[in-house]
Scaffold this motif. Structure first.
Motif, mmCIF file in Angstrom:
data_model
loop_
_atom_site.group_PDB
_atom_site.id
_atom_site.type_symbol
_atom_site.label_atom_id
_atom_site.label_comp_id
_atom_site.label_asym_id
_atom_site.label_seq_id
_atom_site.Cartn_x
_atom_site.Cartn_y
_atom_site.Cartn_z
ATOM 1 N N UNK A 283 -3.167 -99.548 -62.739
ATOM 2 C CA UNK A 283 -4.144 -99.609 -63.828
ATOM 3 C C UNK A 283 -3.449 -99.850 -65.160
ATOM 4 N N UNK A 284 -2.298 -99.227 -65.371
ATOM 5 C CA UNK A 284 -1.557 -99.434 -66.623
ATOM 6 C C UNK A 284 -1.069 -100.867 -66.720
ATOM 7 N N UNK B 73 -2.296 -103.592 -69.485
ATOM 8 C CA UNK B 73 -1.329 -104.272 -70.342
ATOM 9 C C UNK B 73 -1.436 -105.786 -70.237
ATOM 10 N N UNK B 74 -1.590 -106.292 -69.014
ATOM 11 C CA UNK B 74 -1.726 -107.737 -68.821
ATOM 12 C C UNK B 74 -3.017 -108.247 -69.445
ATOM 13 N N UNK B 75 -4.102 -107.505 -69.304
ATOM 14 C CA UNK B 75 -5.380 -107.904 -69.911
ATOM 15 C C UNK B 75 -5.285 -107.904 -71.430
ATOM 16 N N UNK B 76 -4.660 -106.881 -71.987
ATOM 17 C CA UNK B 76 -4.492 -106.819 -73.450
ATOM 18 C C UNK B 76 -3.667 -108.003 -73.953
ATOM 19 N N UNK C 232 -2.335 -92.082 -55.611
ATOM 20 C CA UNK C 232 -2.840 -91.895 -56.978
ATOM 21 C C UNK C 232 -1.833 -92.373 -58.024
ATOM 22 N N UNK C 233 -0.562 -92.109 -57.779
ATOM 23 C CA UNK C 233 0.466 -92.597 -58.710
ATOM 24 C C UNK C 233 0.473 -94.125 -58.708
ATOM 25 N N UNK C 234 0.393 -94.722 -57.519
ATOM 26 C CA UNK C 234 0.358 -96.186 -57.432
ATOM 27 C C UNK C 234 -0.857 -96.775 -58.129
#
Length: 91
Positions: free
Chosen positions: A71-72, A76-79, A64-66
């Protein structure tokens, strides 16, 4: 053997081994350093034994941490990519 007898038997064997190591350390030398290292080894083994039953929960927590970090990073890359595209269109 039943499922409840195995952990009980393992605990008894673990305690017996710890007592044996501690008593041998006391008999062999002055015992202070040996007993201290036996106590540390016993504490380490106890911690490892208690975590052994938690492996599925630890693995699920790590997954879940991974996934959260992934996801973060993906967000960030998509933004960043979208802002570059929009900035290029505005110029």
């Amino acid at each position: 053997m039943t499922r409840t007898a195995r952990p009980r038997l393992a605990r008894i064997a673990f305690v017996a081994a710890a007592v044996l190591v501690g008593s041998v350390g006391v008999v062999v030398g002055d015992g202070s350093a040996t007993v201290r290292s036996a106590i540390e080894a016993t504490a380490t083994a106890t911690a490892a034994a208690s975590l052994a039953g938690e492996v599925p929960y630890l693995a699920a927590g790590g997954a879940l941490i991974g996934l959260g970090i992934g996801a973060v990073v993906a967000s960030g890359a998509t933004y960043w990519y979208q802002s570059k595209q929009i900035g290029g269109r505005l110029e």
